[in-house]
Design a protein around this motif. Sequence first.
Motif, PDB file in Angstrom:
ATOM      1  N   ALA A 250      50.423  24.885  37.245  1.00  0.00           N
ATOM      2  CA  ALA A 250      49.809  24.791  35.915  1.00  0.00           C
ATOM      3  C   ALA A 250      48.800  25.914  35.703  1.00  0.00           C
ATOM      4  O   ALA A 250      48.734  26.520  34.625  1.00  0.00           O
ATOM      5  CB  ALA A 250      49.138  23.422  35.747  1.00  0.00           C
ATOM      6  N   ASN A 251      48.024  26.204  36.729  1.00  0.00           N
ATOM      7  CA  ASN A 251      47.044  27.286  36.632  1.00  0.00           C
ATOM      8  C   ASN A 251      47.727  28.633  36.413  1.00  0.00           C
ATOM      9  O   ASN A 251      47.209  29.506  35.710  1.00  0.00           O
ATOM     10  CB  ASN A 251      46.194  27.334  37.898  1.00  0.00           C
ATOM     11  N   ALA A 252      48.918  28.796  36.999  1.00  0.00           N
ATOM     12  CA  ALA A 252      49.631  30.069  36.886  1.00  0.00           C
ATOM     13  C   ALA A 252      50.177  30.319  35.491  1.00  0.00           C
ATOM     14  O   ALA A 252      50.577  31.446  35.179  1.00  0.00           O
ATOM     15  CB  ALA A 252      50.775  30.104  37.891  1.00  0.00           C
ATOM     16  N   GLN A 253      50.190  29.304  34.633  1.00  0.00           N
ATOM     17  CA  GLN A 253      50.694  29.508  33.275  1.00  0.00           C
ATOM     18  C   GLN A 253      49.633  30.122  32.361  1.00  0.00           C
ATOM     19  O   GLN A 253      49.927  30.523  31.231  1.00  0.00           O
ATOM     20  CB  GLN A 253      51.176  28.182  32.668  1.00  0.00           C
ATOM     21  N   ARG A 254      48.417  30.223  32.833  1.00  0.00           N
ATOM     22  CA  ARG A 254      47.336  30.787  32.014  1.00  0.00           C
ATOM     23  C   ARG A 254      47.420  32.306  31.994  1.00  0.00           C
ATOM     24  O   ARG A 254      47.836  32.924  32.976  1.00  0.00           O
ATOM     25  CB  ARG A 254      45.981  30.351  32.572  1.00  0.00           C
ATOM     26  N   PRO A 255      46.989  32.933  30.888  1.00  0.00           N
ATOM     27  CA  PRO A 255      47.038  34.409  30.816  1.00  0.00           C
ATOM     28  C   PRO A 255      46.214  35.076  31.913  1.00  0.00           C
ATOM     29  O   PRO A 255      46.636  36.068  32.499  1.00  0.00           O
ATOM     30  CB  PRO A 255      46.479  34.708  29.423  1.00  0.00           C
ATOM     31  N   VAL A 256      45.035  34.566  32.177  1.00  0.00           N
ATOM     32  CA  VAL A 256      44.189  35.086  33.247  1.00  0.00           C
ATOM     33  C   VAL A 256      43.930  33.924  34.206  1.00  0.00           C
ATOM     34  O   VAL A 256      43.267  32.961  33.850  1.00  0.00           O
ATOM     35  CB  VAL A 256      42.857  35.644  32.712  1.00  0.00           C
ATOM     36  N   VAL A 257      44.485  34.019  35.407  1.00  0.00           N
ATOM     37  CA  VAL A 257      44.411  32.877  36.312  1.00  0.00           C
ATOM     38  C   VAL A 257      43.195  32.918  37.223  1.00  0.00           C
ATOM     39  O   VAL A 257      42.752  31.899  37.722  1.00  0.00           O
ATOM     40  CB  VAL A 257      45.682  32.785  37.170  1.00  0.00           C
ATOM     41  N   SER A 258      42.654  34.097  37.473  1.00  0.00           N
ATOM     42  CA  SER A 258      41.525  34.198  38.391  1.00  0.00           C
ATOM     43  C   SER A 258      40.809  35.521  38.188  1.00  0.00           C
ATOM     44  O   SER A 258      41.438  36.551  37.929  1.00  0.00           O
ATOM     45  CB  SER A 258      42.012  34.096  39.839  1.00  0.00           C
ATOM     46  N   GLU A 259      39.509  35.470  38.283  1.00  0.00           N
ATOM     47  CA  GLU A 259      38.715  36.695  38.225  1.00  0.00           C
ATOM     48  C   GLU A 259      38.297  37.163  39.611  1.00  0.00           C
ATOM     49  O   GLU A 259      37.587  38.151  39.741  1.00  0.00           O
ATOM     50  CB  GLU A 259      37.479  36.464  37.340  1.00  0.00           C
ATOM     51  N   LYS A 260      38.745  36.466  40.638  1.00  0.00           N
ATOM     52  CA  LYS A 260      38.425  36.873  42.003  1.00  0.00           C
ATOM     53  C   LYS A 260      39.151  38.174  42.332  1.00  0.00           C
ATOM     54  O   LYS A 260      40.278  38.385  41.911  1.00  0.00           O
ATOM     55  CB  LYS A 260      38.829  35.793  43.008  1.00  0.00           C
ATOM     56  N   PRO A 261      38.526  39.042  43.092  1.00  0.00           N
ATOM     57  CA  PRO A 261      39.218  40.274  43.498  1.00  0.00           C
ATOM     58  C   PRO A 261      40.299  39.969  44.518  1.00  0.00           C
ATOM     59  O   PRO A 261      40.207  39.002  45.286  1.00  0.00           O
ATOM     60  CB  PRO A 261      38.102  41.122  44.107  1.00  0.00           C
ATOM     61  N   LEU A 262      41.341  40.792  44.533  1.00  0.00           N
ATOM     62  CA  LEU A 262      42.341  40.692  45.575  1.00  0.00           C
ATOM     63  C   LEU A 262      41.722  41.021  46.933  1.00  0.00           C
ATOM     64  O   LEU A 262      40.849  41.883  47.025  1.00  0.00           O
ATOM     65  CB  LEU A 262      43.488  41.664  45.309  1.00  0.00           C
ATOM     66  N   ILE A 263      42.165  40.330  47.963  1.00  0.00           N
ATOM     67  CA  ILE A 263      41.697  40.607  49.317  1.00  0.00           C
ATOM     68  C   ILE A 263      42.832  41.293  50.064  1.00  0.00           C
ATOM     69  O   ILE A 263      43.876  40.691  50.302  1.00  0.00           O
ATOM     70  CB  ILE A 263      41.259  39.320  50.037  1.00  0.00           C
TER      71      ILE A 263
END
Length: 387
Positions: free
Chosen positions: A358-371
């Motif tokens: 469900a979270n993945a359907q949002r336009p922006v899912v996370s503001e965390k930087p990639l690790i």
Amino acid sequence: MSTVLPSSPPSLTSPHSLGPPLWLLFELTYKCPLQCVFCYNPVDFARHSQELPTAQWLRVLREARELGSVQLGLSGGEPLLRDDLEEITAEAHRLGFYTNLITSGVGLTESRLRALQAAGLDHIQISFQDSTREMNDFLSHTRTFELKQRVAGWIKALGYPMVLNCVVHRLNIDHLDSIIDMAVRMGADYLEIANAQYYSWAHVNRDQLLPSRAQLEAAERTMNEWRARLGKRMRILFVVPDYYEERPKRCMNGWGSTFMTVTPDGTALPCHTARMLPGLSFPNVTHNSMREIWFDSEGFNRFRGTGWMKEPCASCEERERDLGGCRCQAYLLAQDPAAADPVCAKSPQHHVVTDAVANAQRPVVSEKPLIFRRREESLALSDEVIR
């Protein structure tokens, strides 16, 4: 939170009821010039720096062949960083293994490729991260795109089947049309489009990497259009992410049934990521023979068959088909390696998967930087972050 497994059950197998580890994977080193955000090497790989010497790898090859192993994958990290790769390949060829080099291409030269061919290497799979230099190099955190193209040309020129692999996820799945086009222009015989599976580094970055359903459906349409257009000219394999399934897949065709991986320090595992599981003791090839490891060790017997299952798996009519799904996924999502794989709609923890989807359907899912997969991040990540 860690779950300690109950005391070990009696051995479920014997040399008369269990076949050999047909597919053997040597993870020769965790060292790698790439820093991919979806790498399946352990998140704590920096704490496992020891590597087996050549003589140990050769002994393991001989014991595995006597046991009945027939296919050998040479992987890492980046296996080309081992100076003894040619020697290991030659011994595997002498013993009768079908050998497959799984590589980023970094470290491969024309002369070394010819040496590996002379040693008897049967098959090479080279990875790309995307179809453009900008995205390929961003996702691997290296400048390797042009090198990979040159390596692919050398592989083709020497008569090997051209086998390309590209892991797809939210950041590159929309480029599938150009990725397939790139593979066609390179003369690839096989293209594996492997949707990221969310273990290890991909699990750390899951919120940024899990594609939306619309992205996945568009990718499948693109793949089917290319399949129809190409016919037998190039085979395209497409691995769907577990999170969009209602039923779990067997772990490596069944825990301890056909597959064994040997890690750089000699730890033997029934799947790539099993070392993360708490309460399990996995054997090491420096102390145990391959026969002891395969037939007698607690680690390989723990989740064989169905006797270990609890509800809802124990009474499920599908239990013989999926064998409860993935033990590492059960641990990561349900904090219990003996739980039903939460991908399964019958799992009490299935909501963990549906919430992520469900979270993945949002336009922006996370503001965390990639690790990115780097030594510094490996040492810094705690168990709580991993989960």
